[in-house]
Design an enzyme around this catalytic site. Structure first.
Site, PDB file in Angstrom:
ATOM      1  N   GLU A  93     -39.602  12.592  -0.119  1.00 10.35           N
ATOM      2  CA  GLU A  93     -40.388  10.613   0.356  1.00 10.35           C
ATOM      3  C   GLU A  93     -41.277  10.028  -1.086  1.00 10.35           C
ATOM      4  OE1 GLU A  93     -40.700  13.185   2.455  1.00 10.35           O
ATOM      5  OE2 GLU A  93     -39.294  11.938   4.152  1.00 10.35           O
ATOM      6  N   ALA A 107     -32.622  11.014   4.806  1.00  8.37           N
ATOM      7  CA  ALA A 107     -31.657  10.436   4.931  1.00  8.37           C
ATOM      8  C   ALA A 107     -30.895   9.546   3.493  1.00  8.37           C
ATOM      9  CB  ALA A 107     -32.595   9.079   5.379  1.00  8.37           C
TER      10      ALA A 107
HETATM   11  N1  DAK Z   1     -28.807  10.439  -0.014  1.00 10.15           N
HETATM   12  C1  DAK Z   1     -27.748   9.958  -0.919  1.00 10.15           C
HETATM   13  N2  DAK Z   1     -26.826  10.150  -1.254  1.00 10.15           N
HETATM   14  C2  DAK Z   1     -27.580  11.859  -1.771  1.00 10.15           C
HETATM   15  C3  DAK Z   1     -28.719  12.516  -1.132  1.00 10.15           C
HETATM   16  C4  DAK Z   1     -29.759  11.635  -0.472  1.00 10.15           C
HETATM   17  N3  DAK Z   1     -30.622  11.979   0.221  1.00 10.15           N
HETATM   18  N4  DAK Z   1     -29.497  13.718  -1.766  1.00 10.15           N
HETATM   19  C5  DAK Z   1     -27.910  13.608  -2.354  1.00 10.15           C
HETATM   20  N5  DAK Z   1     -27.240  12.563  -2.627  1.00 10.15           N
HETATM   21  C6  DAK Z   1     -25.481  12.318  -3.163  1.00 10.15           C
HETATM   22  C7  DAK Z   1     -26.089  12.525  -4.681  1.00 10.15           C
HETATM   23  O1  DAK Z   1     -26.176  11.458  -5.066  1.00 10.15           O
HETATM   24  C8  DAK Z   1     -24.840  13.263  -4.854  1.00 10.15           C
HETATM   25  O2  DAK Z   1     -23.951  12.391  -5.285  1.00 10.15           O
HETATM   26  P1  DAK Z   1     -22.255  12.120  -6.650  1.00 10.15           P
HETATM   27  O3  DAK Z   1     -23.698  11.265  -7.658  1.00 10.15           O
HETATM   28  O4  DAK Z   1     -22.208  13.229  -7.092  1.00 10.15           O
HETATM   29  O5  DAK Z   1     -22.452  10.266  -5.349  1.00 10.15           O
HETATM   30  C9  DAK Z   1     -24.540  14.418  -4.378  1.00 10.15           C
HETATM   31  O6  DAK Z   1     -24.929  14.424  -3.232  1.00 10.15           O
HETATM   32  C10 DAK Z   1     -25.344  15.698  -5.497  1.00 10.15           C
HETATM   33  O7  DAK Z   1     -26.479  15.730  -5.345  1.00 10.15           O
HETATM   34  P2  DAK Z   1     -26.790  16.081  -7.132  1.00 10.15           P
HETATM   35  O8  DAK Z   1     -25.537  15.761  -7.742  1.00 10.15           O
HETATM   36  O9  DAK Z   1     -28.150  15.315  -6.453  1.00 10.15           O
HETATM   37  O10 DAK Z   1     -27.092  17.296  -6.653  1.00 10.15           O
HETATM   38  P3  DAK Z   1     -28.436  18.597  -6.995  1.00 10.15           P
HETATM   39  O11 DAK Z   1     -27.970  19.788  -6.809  1.00 10.15           O
HETATM   40  O12 DAK Z   1     -28.263  18.462  -8.658  1.00 10.15           O
HETATM   41  O13 DAK Z   1     -29.619  18.282  -6.738  1.00 10.15           O
HETATM   42  C11 DAK Z   1     -31.188  17.934  -4.402  1.00 10.15           C
HETATM   43  C12 DAK Z   1     -29.580  17.978  -5.004  1.00 10.15           C
HETATM   44  C13 DAK Z   1     -31.225  17.536  -2.963  1.00 10.15           C
HETATM   45  C14 DAK Z   1     -31.940  18.290  -4.903  1.00 10.15           C
HETATM   46  C15 DAK Z   1     -31.083  16.227  -5.198  1.00 10.15           C
HETATM   47  O14 DAK Z   1     -29.404  15.688  -4.504  1.00 10.15           O
HETATM   48  C16 DAK Z   1     -31.903  15.333  -4.134  1.00 10.15           C
HETATM   49  O15 DAK Z   1     -33.141  15.334  -4.837  1.00 10.15           O
HETATM   50  N6  DAK Z   1     -31.454  14.294  -3.374  1.00 10.15           N
HETATM   51  C17 DAK Z   1     -32.857  13.669  -2.527  1.00 10.15           C
HETATM   52  C18 DAK Z   1     -33.567  14.191  -2.150  1.00 10.15           C
HETATM   53  C19 DAK Z   1     -34.269  13.489  -1.171  1.00 10.15           C
HETATM   54  O16 DAK Z   1     -35.273  12.919  -2.113  1.00 10.15           O
HETATM   55  N7  DAK Z   1     -34.553  13.267   0.301  1.00 10.15           N
HETATM   56  C20 DAK Z   1     -35.396  12.274   1.409  1.00 10.15           C
HETATM   57  C21 DAK Z   1     -35.421  11.287   0.956  1.00 10.15           C
HETATM   58  S1  DAK Z   1     -35.764   9.960   1.976  1.00 10.15           S
HETATM   59  C22 DAK Z   1     -35.941   7.320   9.059  1.00 10.15           C
HETATM   60  C23 DAK Z   1     -35.693   8.526   9.319  1.00 10.15           C
HETATM   61  C24 DAK Z   1     -35.683   9.193   8.590  1.00 10.15           C
HETATM   62  C25 DAK Z   1     -35.694   8.558   6.791  1.00 10.15           C
HETATM   63  C26 DAK Z   1     -36.358   8.101   6.561  1.00 10.15           C
HETATM   64  C27 DAK Z   1     -36.515   6.917   8.143  1.00 10.15           C
HETATM   65  N8  DAK Z   1     -35.981   6.340  10.533  1.00 10.15           N
HETATM   66  C28 DAK Z   1     -35.992   6.937  11.925  1.00 10.15           C
HETATM   67  C29 DAK Z   1     -36.461   4.690  10.039  1.00 10.15           C
HETATM   68  C30 DAK Z   1     -36.106   9.955   6.429  1.00 10.15           C
HETATM   69  C31 DAK Z   1     -36.200   9.694   4.669  1.00 10.15           C
HETATM   70  C32 DAK Z   1     -35.635  10.060   3.700  1.00 10.15           C
HETATM   71  O17 DAK Z   1     -35.238  11.599   3.717  1.00 10.15           O
END
Ligand code: DAK
Length: 257
Positions: free
Chosen positions: A131, A65
């Protein structure tokens, strides 16, 4: 549609939804999820479509997300936005849905993959529920579907450490159906989709519903549900066609009636 591309006939009777927010690794913002919901609703109602493939790109299926969109929200904001209704509607899609996953499938991206009926992964796919690393926990099925798919020990480890697993491990623990080289994952998903699209759409729909019911009920009730759906296939022209074709030693032509 701003964040997805929809091709209703990517292959005969097979539609493709491609997440298309590549710079953000297909992070799932509210609008993107609503677009997926609307596309699936339209494809569910389109008789020319029998199977849908959903994919991202080589680098990311979806990295979760959109953290930037969620960061400042309060619990009441989340309650009022009621994003779960979007996810619930996606879950109710009635035709077979195949995920073609390459690169990151994290958080909501992993949860979206798990709402698919089957997954084809590229060798570079990584699955995770990270998360916990940003101070929260899975909210769209990660603690439930992942646990059912891979068992308690593996699910606990992924959810509590946030560590990713490789495509190969995801295959070993039963999260994905097949793993293929990165240049082939979409073709392989189409191949799987085509083999299902050749079957009776009525039977496929009832069979999907029955398999999914097994997650929601006890055995006796599930067997009862299965039997009713089995009987129901005998009301279809497809069942008559399928069995006649077998007897006449020819290929069946299913019409979805
Ligand atoms: N959200 C927003 N932007 C993201 C993102 C995300 N989840 N993942 C990556 N990006 C963006 C980065 O900010 C970056 O943007 P800029 O800084 O260049 O503007 C761009 O994508 C490239 O990412 P990185 O520079 O970080 O790339 P790397 O290769 O260095 O790293 C990575 C890739 C996937 C390991 C890293 O980006 C990362 O850790 N991303 C976050 C992964 C994460 O924590 N995912 C879980 C998010 S919480 C719900 C339904 C669902 C959910 C909640 C509620 N309801 C129905 C209510 C779900 C929650 C989640 O998923």
């Amino acid at each position: 549609m701003e964040f997805i591309l929809v091709t209703p006939q990517a292959r005969p009777a097979v539609a493709l939804i491609q997440l298309n927010r590549p710079k953000e690794l297909n992070a799932l913002n509210l609008q993107l999820m609503q677009e997926i919901r609307d596309a699936l609703k339209a494809l569910d109602e389109d008789d020319a479509v029998r199977v849908v493939v959903i994919t991202g790109n080589e680098r990311a299926f979806a990295a979760g997300a959109d953290i930037k969109q969620m960061a400042g929200k309060t619990a009441i904001d989340m309650l009022i936005t009621d994003q779960f209704s979007t996810w619930d509607q996606i879950r109710k899609f009635r035709k077979p849905l195949i995920g073609a996953v390459s690169g990151f499938a994290l958080g909501g991206g992993c949860e979206l993959a798990m709402t698919c009926d089957m997954l084809v992964a590229s060798e570079t796919a990584q699955f995770g529920q990270p998360e916990i690393r940003i101070g929260t926990m899975p909210g769209a099925g990660g603690t439930q579907r992942l646990t059912r798919a891979v068992g308690k020990a593996k699910a606990m480890e992924m959810v509590l450490t946030g560590e990713f697993i490789s495509a190969q491990e995801a295959h070993r623990v039963g999260l994905v159906n097949r793993v293929v080289p990165v240049g082939q994952y979409l073709e392989e998903a189409y191949r799987l989709a085509a083999s299902i699209a050749a079957m009776s759409p009525v039977a496929a729909r009832l069979a999907k519903e029955s398999v999914n019911r097994s997650f929601e009920t006890h055995l006796d009730e599930g067997l009862h549900f299965e039997r009713k759906n089995f009987y129901l296939t005998f009301a279809s022209e497809d069942q008559k066609e399928g069995m006649a074709a077998f007897v006449e030693k020819r290929k069946p032509e299913f019409k979805g009636r």
